[in-house]
Design a protein around this motif. Structure first.
Motif: not given
Lengths: 581, 628
Positions: A434-439, A458-465, A544-549, A552-554
């Motif tokens: 997540i840090v890399a993708f957010l960078r 929200p999805g990314v934030a929930i994953c990081l949380a 939900l709209s990117s490979l990075a996402g 992250t979910a995986l």
């Protein structure tokens, strides 16, 4: 014996050791070679190095599992490879599978995050795979020289990986600090190794353990002091690799300077291998193991001769050999019967346990306290890694104390470490992903720039949380399972042996969990409580709209799924310990 | 084996979580639909719970059965002996009903939340799952997991939708509770590794529902299954350790597994202290109460209702379910400390409430004070040798404490809601700037005064029953504590009446936003009226609540009294004899030994009479209020 006979037997032993026991490492080496040499072929020059790495690591992963032993009642045997340099048992299989599985996920991660780019890709992956081969040697080390060799083989590529982002001043600074520190630690470790090998007459763990437990009652005070000094110096090298306090100073700077991908690699693979190495060294020196069988070939008799020749043996060793003859084809139950347990073994284990307990206590406390003031997410995760290395060291003293009293419980303690490591892989890989993708999308690695993340993605934030709460160790997330298993092993150690320092470690572990809440919660607070109006407008990636996402979910999903059902991972971890000692 | 209870209890616990997952797919912006869906989910949970509460139907709660009902146990993590093990009895069922009702009320109150409604509702439903799971879990690990599951949604609910100091209040709440939880975890692990199923008799294992057979199976089958289990443990097939709370209670009371000495005290004492600290942080009792005023004040109204109405009760539930049955040595030896903590909380909470100028903070401190009654009632271990092992008063104390939990849940949720209603209008809580609300919002004021009187403990309302039972029960334990706890009523009346006078009475409203003081609307009226009706109903006919609790509490008190007589008194007698023998040896004949024979004073017939007598307490009250 004759030279040509020695050479012939050596070749036979090497051939027997190489396949299938050393298979994954060979495949990884072949992958490196293919990746380097494919540039020579004109048609294949455009081939993406990532593909080669992915295929190679998948192949290595396939061969890392000894499939014929799965599901059958035939237990995995324990034998030594390369004339006693390495040991192949269920623990090797587990840790190697861990490292190669991480390599697969890591290859996918680096492909999605874009570092390294195509120009650097070959160099990057060569060093990563080379380091992983070194780490595979670390987890199966059975000889002090292999310990040194493997630590160096895993560390030197890491120095270069830290400097991968050419042109960034912090990267070069990080790499310089890392390499100088590492060289110093390696030097001290080598000195310690030489002292130990000199006193005990061998650098081969089973031989050393037998020597130690036999000679300990009659050692003179000077010899004891040299032994202790040698042990402590070797610990310096191990502690450096573990980033244990007070040998951790490279860690925050390297993590801040290197890219998030390299940080993921260092915090997961490097730490995992270092912990496995710590288990090997402490149990290798603390437990006397009668069996010293080599890899299975038709000429079983000659293996005795080779193992006899490779160590400086005294008369007592021959008596052990006689016992080993009978125990060659024994099952795990027999191992328990034949391992020679003398009182001095308990003293050795108690001393090693106390040293590791002290290191673990200081490491997790300091790591948690130092994370408070951090404003850079990578530095914060560096201190978090240090603290988690401390937590993961906690079950080893429990195992050492239990080994003489209740061997299955001692194995369960190391199994709790293996369980935590499996969960830790997902936690740290997810965090750094997540840090890399957010960078890549936000352009910043400061915590303040994550403000209000939950509104935009929200999805990314929930994953990081989720990942951060899992790192704290709060149910219903998998991080709690790991902490619970480790605390359980400490409690069991205390109840069975009555050693007070184990209960002190348990209380300390609990308090550290509470302390660590603050700094993880600060990141979550910034992401969720704040409105995000006062940071630079940049759109973070959406789940939900990117490979990075999707990646992250995986990587985050196992943290919840594993909590609901961690029985299978626990069973694997416990099966991995079946012939550890 | 298909056990119908699996479905029923799992449905009650996990339907809110499923609702939360479904909410994730709702489109953003449809606030009204989201709120209605959440309200529907809470009602879907309430319906089966009320159905179980009603008598004479297939799933009725059996009020005559003292042991666990609707029990099921499924393997979850066999390698750690963790089971998915749930059930309900007279102690947990009223709390489950309370949770379901308060959640519906709190959801109705949540219409005042206007930002990020979807996230709010998801977190609200996750919180409800955690709360329901805590009360029904019978496996210690499962209990711990549900206990902690509440922390995450609560942190966000306070921290995002709270008042001006929300972040501070949220982190304080999280930290305090986490410290308590970690101490609990240490105690759980120590008890787990000291436990040994093979040390119990088959009868005790059946009592602990370790036979895994349905409740209506033949006794012979159950005993055989229990004996099988013992054999399996002895042969090493199955580990003897267990997280089963009922089995641990049997071990604590009937074996010496937990008596291993650690640094002077036994494991039981240490486990009691660790668990007790973990639970009184939640209750909360002085001196671990300081998170409560901040959390309650900064939380939004519906969350305050849930905090005060349900979360605080978990501390009391933990003490009665876990601390006393599993660690009776600790409970007996530290009884005076427990009661002292209760009394200090009562006095301190009341005095602090009197000093407040913030309306919500006053209600928060009143919660501290009222929950002191709960701790006091649970702690009055008066069934000792001096009282000839009479369990009557302790029984009364525990029933009072349990009733106080239910009554305070209703009245405190009501009080917070009333404060919230007026805060939504005028956006301040300063007691010195209110007044004259009677004239502007008459119906609201009537209901508010009713609910505040319930909090005060006016006879006829729900707050009185619990207080009077607890205060009466303390008399046999310690005269000093009884006098102090009786006097706290004066302090309580003081601050509540003064608050009512400042806010509702008077000629004019002295604060800002006078034009916003419109009369109560239908939604608010529903919540307030429901709670008010419940407060009157429980106060006038307390048997509604007491009938569920009677059997279970009677049995628990009798078990612990028998333990006092058989185990503790024997121990003390042995210790006294050792001292006497030493004295006799030194100076023969100087000290006359007065022998207290066991069994004297409490024969079997008298036991039965005493247990009948405890049942007659509620009959007495019934006769008192309703007539013969």
């Amino acid at each position: 014996m004759e030279l040509h006979q020695l050479v012939a037997e050596s070749i036979a032993d090497t051939k027997a050791s190489l396949w299938p026991a050393f298979g994954p490492e060979l495949i990884l080496c072949a992958t490196i070679l293919v990746m380097l040499l494919v540039k020579l072929i004109p048609g294949l020059r455009k081939l993406d190095a990532f593909l080669i790495v992915l295929i190679g690591s998948l192949a290595a992963l396939y061969f890392a599992f000894p499939l014929k032993h799965f599901g059958s009642s035939d237990p995995l045997p324990r034998y030594e490879l390369f004339t006693g340099m390495l040991v192949y048992d269920a623990f090797t299989v587990y840790m190697r599978a861990f490292l190669v599985f991480f390599a697969v996920l890591f290859a996918l991660f680096t492909r999605i995050s874009g570092i390294p780019d195509r120009a650097d890709a070959v160099d990057f992956y060569c060093m990563v795979l080379g380091a992983i081969v070194g780490m595979c040697l670390m987890v199966s080390a059975n000889h002090l020289l292999v310990v040194f060799l493997a630590v160096e083989m895993a560390s030197v590529p890491s120095y270069a990986l830290a400097a991968m982002l050419k042109g960034r001043r912090e990267s070069s600074e990080a790499a310089l600090k890392y390499s100088i520190y590492g060289a110093g630690a390696a030097g001290v470790m080598l000195y310690g190794i030489s002292l130990l090998a000199g006193i005990l007459g061998s650098a081969h763990f089973p031989t050393m353990a037998a020597e130690l437990s036999q000679r300990l009652p009659e050692l003179s005070p000077q010899e004891t002091m040299v032994l202790v000094l040698g042990g402590l110096m070797t610990t310096v090298g191990l502690a450096f690799k573990l980033s244990a306090v007070p040998f951790h100073f490279w860690c925050p700077d390297v993590f801040e300077g290197a890219s998030a991908e390299v940080n993921a690699f260092l915090s997961v693979a490097s730490k995992g291998a270092a912990l496995a190495l710590l288990v090997r060294v402490s149990l290798g020196l603390g437990m006397t193991h009668a069996e010293v069988a080599g890899p299975p070939t038709p000429e079983i008799q000659t293996q005795h001769a080779i193992s006899t020749a490779s160590g400086a043996l005294a008369a007592p060793e021959a008596a052990l050999m006689a016992v080993a003859d009978e125990s060659l084809v024994s099952s795990d139950a027999d191992h328990v019967d034949t391992f020679t347990f003398r009182d001095s073994g308990t003293d050795v284990r108690h001393f090693i346990g106390l040293v590791i307990a002290l290191l673990a206590a200081v490491t997790c406390t300091f790591g948690n306290l130092a994370a408070y003031g951090q404003t850079n997410i990578k530095r914060l995760l560096a201190y978090s890694t240090i603290a988690h290395a401390g937590y993961m060291m906690l079950p080893i003293p429990a195992a050492l104390e239990l080994a003489g009293v209740d061997p299955p419980a001692a194995k369960a303690a190391i199994a709790s470490l293996a369980l935590y490591m499996g969960i830790y892989l997902f936690m740290n890989l997810g965090a750094f992903a997540i840090v890399a993708f957010l960078r890549n999308t936000l352009g910043s690695e400061e915590i303040a720039d994550y403000s209000g993340l939950v509104r935009q993605s929200p999805g990314v934030a929930i994953c990081l949380a989720t990942i951060l709460f899992s790192l704290v160790g709060i149910p219903p997330l998998a991080g709690f399972v790991g902490k619970f298993a480790i605390f359980a092993s400490l409690a069991e150690g205390y109840v069975s042996t009555g050693q007070v320092y184990l209960i002190v470690l348990l209380i300390l572990g609990g308090l550290n969990t509470v302390i660590s809440l603050f700094y993880y919660l600060r990141v979550i607070k910034v992401m969720t409580f704040e409105s995000g109006e006062d940071r630079a407008p940049a759109t973070p990636y959406r789940m939900l709209s990117s490979l990075a996402g999707l990646y992250t979910a995986l990587v985050t999903a196992p943290l919840i799924l594993l909590f609901v059902s961690w029985e299978s991972l626990n069973n694997w971890a416990q099966a991995a310990m079946q012939n550890l000692f | 084996m298909s056990n119908p209870h699996v479905g029923l209890l799992s449905f009650i616990v996990f339907v809110p979580a499923l609702g939360a997952a479904a909410l994730a797919f709702f489109p953003k912006g449809k606030d009204e639909a989201i709120r209605l869906f959440t309200l529907a989910t809470t009602i879907v949970v309430l319906v089966p719970v009320l159905w179980i509460a009603l008598p004479n139907n297939g799933q009725s709660f059996d009020i005559a059965a003292a042991s666990m009902q609707k029990v099921f146990a499924l393997e979850w993590i066999p390698s750690f002996d963790i089971q998915y093990f749930m059930g309900m009895d007279g102690i947990s069922f009223p709390l489950v009903v309370l949770t379901a009702v308060i959640c519906v009320m709190a959801m109705l109150a949540s219409w005042s939340i206007t930002k990020y409604v979807k996230a709010y509702c998801i977190l609200f439903l996750l919180l409800e799952t955690g709360m329901l799971g805590v009360f029904m879990a019978l496996d210690f690990f499962l209990f711990y997991v549900f206990w902690e599951v509440m922390l995450l949604p609560m942190y966000f609910l306070i921290g995002i939708w709270g008042g001006s100091r929300k972040e501070y209040a949220a982190i304080k709440f999280f930290l305090y509770t986490l410290v308590g939880s970690v101490l609990m975890l240490i105690a759980i692990l120590m008890l787990y590794f000291s436990s040994d199923l093979a040390s119990l008799t088959p009868e005790q294992l059946v009592e602990a529902r370790a036979d895994h057979l349905p409740a209506d199976a033949d006794d012979v089958l159950k005993l055989a299954a229990a004996q099988d289990l013992i054999d399996q443990v002895n042969s090493g097939e199955v580990s003897g350790h267990t997280f089963n709370i009922l089995a641990l209670a049997q071990m604590g009371q009937h074996t010496e597994l937990f008596d291993a000495p650690i640094l002077g005290c036994s494991l039981q004492h240490w486990a009691f202290v660790l668990l007790f600290i973990g639970f009184i942080i939640k209750v909360p009792s002085v001196p671990f109460h300081t998170w409560l005023p901040d959390a309650h004040v900064e939380a939004p109204t519906p969350i305050s209702m849930i905090l005060a109405g349900v979360l605080l009760k978990m501390g009391g539930y933990g003490i009665i379910r876990i601390c006393y049955p599993i660690c009776p040595h600790g409970g007996y030896d530290f009884a005076y400390v427990v009661c002292l903590i209760g009394v200090v909380s009562m006095v301190y909470g009341a005095l602090a409430a009197m000093a407040q100028t913030d309306f919500k903070r006053l209600v928060a401190y009143s919660s501290v004070s009222h929950m002191g009654y709960v701790v006091l009632g649970l702690g009055v271990w008066s069934a000792t040798a001096e009282n000839l092992y009479n369990p009557y008063y302790w029984n009364m104390g525990i029933k009072g404490a349990m009733f106080q939990m239910i009554g305070h849940g209703v009245s405190s949720a009501g009080m917070f809601f009333m404060v919230g209603v007026v805060y939504d209008r005028v956006h301040h809580r300063n007691l010195n700037e209110f007044g004259g609300l009677y004239g502007r919002m008459p119906l609201y004021t009537a209901l508010a005064i009713g609910l505040f009187f319930a909090g005060l403990g006016l006879p006829g309302l729900c707050g009185f029953i619990g207080e009077v039972f607890v205060v009466l029960s303390v008399w046999k334990f310690s005269y000093l504590l009884a006098v102090i706890s009786a006097s706290v009523v004066i302090l309580t009346a003081g601050y509540i009446l003064w608050a009512v006078q400042r806010v509702y009475l008077g000629a004019e409203y002295k604060g800002p936003h006078e034009e916003a003081l419109v009369p109560i609307n239908l939604r608010e009226l529903t919540v307030a009226a429901t709670l008010f009706v419940l407060a009157i109903w429980f106060g006038v006919y307390p048997n509604t609540v007491l009938r569920y609790m009677d059997s279970t509490i009677d049995q628990q008190v009798i078990e612990l009294t028998e333990w006092t007589r058989d185990v503790k008194a024997v121990e003390e007698e042995a210790a006294t004899e050792a001292v006497e023998t030493a004295k006799d040896r030194d100076a023969p004949g100087l000290h006359d030994r007065v022998e207290i024979k066991h069994g004297e004073g409490t024969s079997a017939a008298e036991w039965t009479e005493l247990s009948v007598h405890t049942n007659s307490v509620k009959e007495d009250l019934h006769a008192f209020w309703i007539g013969p």
